[in-house]
Motif scaffolding. Structure first.
Motif, PDB file in Angstrom:
ATOM      1  N   GLY A  30       8.473  15.792  -3.717  1.00  0.00           N
ATOM      2  CA  GLY A  30       9.659  16.373  -3.052  1.00  0.00           C
ATOM      3  C   GLY A  30      11.128  16.077  -3.681  1.00  0.00           C
TER       4      GLY A  30
ATOM      5  N   LYS B 219      14.683  19.011  -7.017  1.00  0.00           N
ATOM      6  CA  LYS B 219      16.249  19.531  -7.567  1.00  0.00           C
ATOM      7  C   LYS B 219      16.058  19.937  -9.067  1.00  0.00           C
ATOM      8  CE  LYS B 219      17.324  18.281  -3.862  1.00  0.00           C
ATOM      9  NZ  LYS B 219      16.481  17.793  -2.214  1.00  0.00           N
TER      10      LYS B 219
ATOM     11  N   GLY C 296       5.569   8.141  -5.129  1.00  0.00           N
ATOM     12  CA  GLY C 296       4.783   9.332  -3.904  1.00  0.00           C
ATOM     13  C   GLY C 296       5.448  10.556  -3.909  1.00  0.00           C
TER      14      GLY C 296
ATOM     15  N   TYR D 158       1.372   9.587   7.434  1.00  0.00           N
ATOM     16  CA  TYR D 158       0.202   9.463   7.264  1.00  0.00           C
ATOM     17  C   TYR D 158      -0.018   8.386   7.236  1.00  0.00           C
ATOM     18  CZ  TYR D 158      -3.604  10.381   3.782  1.00  0.00           C
ATOM     19  OH  TYR D 158      -4.366  10.159   2.831  1.00  0.00           O
TER      20      TYR D 158
ATOM     21  N   SER E 133       4.678  10.119   4.213  1.00  0.00           N
ATOM     22  CA  SER E 133       4.286  11.233   5.284  1.00  0.00           C
ATOM     23  C   SER E 133       3.784  12.261   4.741  1.00  0.00           C
ATOM     24  CB  SER E 133       5.689  11.515   5.873  1.00  0.00           C
ATOM     25  OG  SER E 133       6.934  12.050   4.765  1.00  0.00           O
TER      26      SER E 133
ATOM     27  N   GLU F 247      -1.365   2.204  -5.762  1.00  0.00           N
ATOM     28  CA  GLU F 247      -1.181   3.563  -4.973  1.00  0.00           C
ATOM     29  C   GLU F 247      -2.580   4.637  -5.641  1.00  0.00           C
ATOM     30  OE1 GLU F 247       1.544   5.904  -4.240  1.00  0.00           O
ATOM     31  OE2 GLU F 247       0.057   7.326  -4.356  1.00  0.00           O
TER      32      GLU F 247
ATOM     33  N   GLY G 107       6.993   1.741  -1.454  1.00  0.00           N
ATOM     34  CA  GLY G 107       6.252   0.909  -1.695  1.00  0.00           C
ATOM     35  C   GLY G 107       6.704   0.508  -2.810  1.00  0.00           C
TER      36      GLY G 107
ATOM     37  N   ALA H  39      14.104   8.838   1.586  1.00  0.00           N
ATOM     38  CA  ALA H  39      13.607   8.089   0.412  1.00  0.00           C
ATOM     39  C   ALA H  39      14.918   7.922  -0.267  1.00  0.00           C
ATOM     40  CB  ALA H  39      14.169   8.527  -1.211  1.00  0.00           C
TER      41      ALA H  39
ATOM     42  N   ILE I  25       0.874  -0.836   0.202  1.00  0.00           N
ATOM     43  CA  ILE I  25       0.452   0.577  -0.077  1.00  0.00           C
ATOM     44  C   ILE I  25       0.489   1.187  -0.068  1.00  0.00           C
ATOM     45  CG2 ILE I  25      -1.282   1.001   0.971  1.00  0.00           C
ATOM     46  CD1 ILE I  25      -3.195  -1.467   2.855  1.00  0.00           C
TER      47      ILE I  25
ATOM     48  N   CYS J  41       8.717  12.050  -3.042  1.00  0.00           N
ATOM     49  CA  CYS J  41       9.585  11.667  -3.686  1.00  0.00           C
ATOM     50  C   CYS J  41       9.974  12.755  -4.855  1.00  0.00           C
ATOM     51  CB  CYS J  41      10.556  10.457  -3.619  1.00  0.00           C
ATOM     52  SG  CYS J  41      12.050  10.542  -4.165  1.00  0.00           S
TER      53      CYS J  41
ATOM     54  N   ARG K 119      -2.560   8.242  -5.740  1.00  0.00           N
ATOM     55  CA  ARG K 119      -2.005   9.478  -6.159  1.00  0.00           C
ATOM     56  C   ARG K 119      -2.790   9.972  -7.338  1.00  0.00           C
ATOM     57  NH1 ARG K 119       1.550  12.951  -3.809  1.00  0.00           N
ATOM     58  NH2 ARG K 119       2.537  12.000  -2.536  1.00  0.00           N
TER      59      ARG K 119
HETATM   60  P1  FAD Z   1       5.941   8.842   0.301  1.00  0.00           P
HETATM   61  O1  FAD Z   1       6.854   8.733  -0.629  1.00  0.00           O
HETATM   62  O2  FAD Z   1       5.758   9.460   1.047  1.00  0.00           O
HETATM   63  O3  FAD Z   1       5.131   7.849  -0.755  1.00  0.00           O
HETATM   64  C1  FAD Z   1       3.902   7.450  -0.334  1.00  0.00           C
HETATM   65  C2  FAD Z   1       2.714   6.977  -1.454  1.00  0.00           C
HETATM   66  O4  FAD Z   1       1.664   6.425  -0.546  1.00  0.00           O
HETATM   67  C3  FAD Z   1       1.912   8.452  -1.872  1.00  0.00           C
HETATM   68  O5  FAD Z   1       2.271   8.440  -3.063  1.00  0.00           O
HETATM   69  C4  FAD Z   1       0.498   8.376  -1.355  1.00  0.00           C
HETATM   70  O6  FAD Z   1      -0.327   8.753  -2.097  1.00  0.00           O
HETATM   71  C5  FAD Z   1       0.466   6.504  -0.843  1.00  0.00           C
HETATM   72  N1  FAD Z   1      -0.440   6.479   0.155  1.00  0.00           N
HETATM   73  C6  FAD Z   1      -0.447   6.686   1.315  1.00  0.00           C
HETATM   74  N2  FAD Z   1      -1.526   6.005   1.535  1.00  0.00           N
HETATM   75  C7  FAD Z   1      -2.386   5.405   0.411  1.00  0.00           C
HETATM   76  C8  FAD Z   1      -3.811   4.283   1.008  1.00  0.00           C
HETATM   77  N3  FAD Z   1      -4.362   4.427   1.797  1.00  0.00           N
HETATM   78  N4  FAD Z   1      -3.617   3.652  -0.480  1.00  0.00           N
HETATM   79  C9  FAD Z   1      -3.007   3.831  -1.550  1.00  0.00           C
HETATM   80  N5  FAD Z   1      -1.701   5.090  -1.751  1.00  0.00           N
HETATM   81  C10 FAD Z   1      -1.501   5.497  -0.148  1.00  0.00           C
HETATM   82  N6  FAD Z   1      14.621  12.454   0.807  1.00  0.00           N
HETATM   83  C11 FAD Z   1      15.636  12.572   0.193  1.00  0.00           C
HETATM   84  O7  FAD Z   1      16.515  11.284   1.047  1.00  0.00           O
HETATM   85  N7  FAD Z   1      16.021  13.284  -0.365  1.00  0.00           N
HETATM   86  C12 FAD Z   1      15.746  14.332  -1.056  1.00  0.00           C
HETATM   87  O8  FAD Z   1      16.804  14.754  -1.060  1.00  0.00           O
HETATM   88  C13 FAD Z   1      14.899  14.605  -0.393  1.00  0.00           C
HETATM   89  N8  FAD Z   1      13.985  16.262  -0.695  1.00  0.00           N
HETATM   90  C14 FAD Z   1      12.706  15.913  -0.191  1.00  0.00           C
HETATM   91  C15 FAD Z   1      11.590  17.241  -0.894  1.00  0.00           C
HETATM   92  C16 FAD Z   1      10.844  18.002  -0.110  1.00  0.00           C
HETATM   93  C17 FAD Z   1      10.798  18.785  -0.813  1.00  0.00           C
HETATM   94  C18 FAD Z   1       9.801  16.961   0.448  1.00  0.00           C
HETATM   95  C19 FAD Z   1       8.240  16.819   1.054  1.00  0.00           C
HETATM   96  C20 FAD Z   1       9.894  15.574   0.560  1.00  0.00           C
HETATM   97  C21 FAD Z   1      11.785  15.329   0.575  1.00  0.00           C
HETATM   98  N9  FAD Z   1      12.900  13.532   0.924  1.00  0.00           N
HETATM   99  C22 FAD Z   1      13.740  13.607   0.234  1.00  0.00           C
HETATM  100  C23 FAD Z   1      12.237  13.017   1.480  1.00  0.00           C
HETATM  101  C24 FAD Z   1      11.298  11.886   1.025  1.00  0.00           C
HETATM  102  O9  FAD Z   1       9.923  12.507  -0.204  1.00  0.00           O
HETATM  103  C25 FAD Z   1      10.949  10.584   1.759  1.00  0.00           C
HETATM  104  O10 FAD Z   1      11.797  10.618   2.856  1.00  0.00           O
HETATM  105  C26 FAD Z   1      10.252   9.606   0.596  1.00  0.00           C
HETATM  106  O11 FAD Z   1       8.903  10.212  -0.671  1.00  0.00           O
HETATM  107  C27 FAD Z   1       9.547   8.922   1.795  1.00  0.00           C
HETATM  108  O12 FAD Z   1       9.396   7.293   0.671  1.00  0.00           O
HETATM  109  P2  FAD Z   1       8.067   6.653   1.239  1.00  0.00           P
HETATM  110  O13 FAD Z   1       7.739   5.551   0.463  1.00  0.00           O
HETATM  111  O14 FAD Z   1       8.207   6.246   2.890  1.00  0.00           O
HETATM  112  O15 FAD Z   1       6.729   7.867   0.894  1.00  0.00           O
END
Ligand code: FAD
Ligand code: AMP
Length: 479
Positions: A52, A57, A46, A281, A152, A34, A16, A326, A10, A48, A36
């Motif tokens: 993000g 970048k 996601g 989140y 998040s 997903e 993911g 990420a 999920i 990233c 989004r």
């Molecule tokens: P996410 O990338 O948040 O993905 C989770 C996905 O799950 C989302 O797309 C969401 O829509 C989906 N989702 C949630 N709940 C559900 C559900 N119930 N059903 C279906 N889909 C669902 N990190 C770095 O390492 N380097 C960087 O340079 C960097 N720059 C950043 C810049 C910004 C502006 C931001 C906001 C963040 C940055 N980060 C960076 C942090 C990085 O984006 C996150 O650490 C990373 O995306 C986390 O990955 P994740 O898979 O845990 O979650």
């Protein structure tokens, strides 16, 4: 009952999607849900890839090129007349990069046989997941294993509620259609500094209000001090000990109220970015009988192998403890897929690199000097400035330094910190060395190409034992 899978993931962000691809590669029948929709199109990748790491970048790179052209080219003898920035084109390029990468994940899913289910997933318990598609009727999926990777969201603060495109979060700040004349930012964390840099380089007058008295408390103090000095020189007005208590929009102008040294002050800006951190989140992620527990800060509780309190249900990335990065999310995703497939993977949380993508970049891994002090370990330090590095001077990039902290008795490298152009690439050399348990002497004995920025790493390792070639030795007191 609907379709059956070995693994249902999920969330299709770095945690993911990496988990889903690895699980499929290991022969498991895998689906990734997903929800989004980015710019009217369902999108993987996601936070990233969509709002993000990647878009930030892209804008950092565009704005840096503009800044260089305006301020640094003349040092190389390059004259630029009538320089201007087309913000719309810059944003289009960013969107193109994002699209290319998010579509790339969808291609990888197809190539590896991962089924992308577009919609919302909820873990119900007892090996079932409810899938509510973006269009159509819900379906209950059954699966042996579930990987939760919902990521998040930005923290919002009641004193500065978001308002259309005037008071925005990081996503809004990545989408500005023009350069704000006066830009306020709440929070001098990584995201606040990166976004502040983008718009300051393009001409915004940027003020960053930070409630804490210390600047970048997670960074080695010496490096943090250097960063503060350089950011200030670039025009970022970082005000520490400035707690925002209110923000109102009137006729397109934001009046920000903040308290500094017990005195209430105001700041007028055209746009305000709220960058006060992110929180896990988990909205609608878990059915009432799921059995999955959260900790007191809202993170899903997991063990060292990212397994939740329910056997067979895992969680990775920003929704679990550890840095919100990420690369940490991706490696956890891979680890979990391997666990499910019966492998015995390990992830070394001690050597996850961190980066602030300002210019110069700030990158580090392992212990800071303060960590070594606080832990009471005997340590030695080597520092080398880029002002004494030939490649840095040739490139007109003399700012910054490399710092290595090594154990005084074993000589093992405990931490590496860099503030420089391309510090991200330099820190990875330290990660590789530290993963192999390198000592400062190991780096001292290696041959580094000349001229190279990496020579600063070599020299910092030499400086640990006061043996650097290209800086004067420290005077050792005779007693
Ligand atoms: P996410 O990338 O948040 O993905 C989770 C996905 O799950 C989302 O797309 C969401 O829509 C989906 N989702 C949630 N709940 C559900 C559900 N119930 N059903 C279906 N889909 C669902 N990190 C770095 O390492 N380097 C960087 O340079 C960097 N720059 C950043 C810049 C910004 C502006 C931001 C906001 C963040 C940055 N980060 C960076 C942090 C990085 O984006 C996150 O650490 C990373 O995306 C986390 O990955 P994740 O898979 O845990 O979650
Ligand atoms: P990070 O969590 O690294 O993204 O940083 C967010 C920063 O925002 C932290 O350093 C917080 O101290 C800061 N912050 C949070 N709330 C406020 C506020 N009301 N005013 C100013 N700074 C804040």
């Amino acid at each position: 009952m609907g379709r059956t899978f070995d693994v249902v993931v999920i969330g299709g962000g770095p945690g993911g999607y990496a988990a889903a691809i690895k699980a499929a590669q290991l022969g498991l029948k895998t689906a990734c849900i997903e929800k989004r929709v980015h710019q009217s199109t369902p999108a993987l990748g996601g936070t990233c890839l969509n709002v993000g790491c990647i878009p930030s970048k892209a804008l950092l790179d565009s704005s840096h090129k503009f800044f260089e052209a305006r301020n640094d080219f003349k040092a190389h003898g390059i004259q630029v007349k009538d320089l201007s920035m087309d913000v719309a084109l810059m944003q289009q390029r960013k969107d193109k990069v994002v699209k290319q990468l998010t579509q790339g994940i969808s291609t990888l899913f197809k190539a590896n046989g991962v089924q992308w289910l577009q919609g919302i997933g909820q873990y119900l318990g007892k090996k079932t997941v409810e899938f509510r598609p973006l269009e159509g009727a819900p379906e209950t999926l059954s699966c042996e294993h579930v990987i939760l990777a919902s990521g998040s969201e930005p923290i919002s603060i009641p004193v500065a509620p978001l308002q259309e495109d005037i008071i925005v979060d990081s996503s809004g700040a990545l989408a500005f259609t023009e350069v704000p004349k006066r830009l306020g930012i709440i929070g001098a964390g990584v995201i606040g500094l990166e976004l502040g840099s983008v718009w300051a380089r393009l001409g915004s007058q940027v003020t960053i209000l930070e409630a804490m008295d210390s600047f970048l408390p997670m960074v080695d103090k010496q490096i943090g001090k250097e960063a503060a000095k350089l950011y200030r020189k670039q025009g970022l007005d970082v005000r520490l000990g400035a707690r925002v208590v209110g923000a109102q929009v009137k006729q397109g102008t934001v009046t920000v109220n903040y308290v500094e040294a017990d005195i209430e002050q105001t700041l007028e800006v055209d746009k305000l970015i709220v960058a006060v951190g992110r929180r896990p989140y988990t909205e609608n992620l878990l059915g009432s009988g799921s059995g999955v527990n959260l900790d007191e800060r809202g993170f899903i509780f997991v063990n060292a192998h990212c397994e939740t309190d329910v056997p067979g249900v895992y969680a990775v990335g920003d929704i679990v403890r550890g840095p919100m990065l990420a690369h940490k999310a991706m490696e956890e995703g891979v680890l979990v897929a391997e666990c499910i497939a019966g492998c015995k993977p390990e992830l070394n949380y001690d050597l996850i690199p961190s980066v602030i993508y300002t210019h110069p970049e700030v990158a580090w891994v392992g212990w800071s000097e303060e960590d070594a002090k606080n832990r009471g370990e005997p340590y030695k330090v080597g520092v080398f400035p880029f002002a004494a590095n030939g490649r840095a001077l040739a490139a007109h990039e003399p700012a910054g330094l490399v710092k290595i902290i090594a154990h005084k008795d074993t000589d093992r490298i405990l931490g590496m910190h860099a503030i420089s152009t391309q510090a991200t690439e330099l820190v990875m050399q330290a990660v590789v060395a530290m993963e192999f348990g390198a000592t400062a002497q190991d780096l001292q004995l290696m041959v580094f190409a000349h001229p190279a920025l990496s020579e600063a790493l070599h020299e910092a390792a030499l400086a640990v034992d006061n043996k650097a070639i290209h800086i004067a030795p420290r005077r050792v007191r005779k007693s």
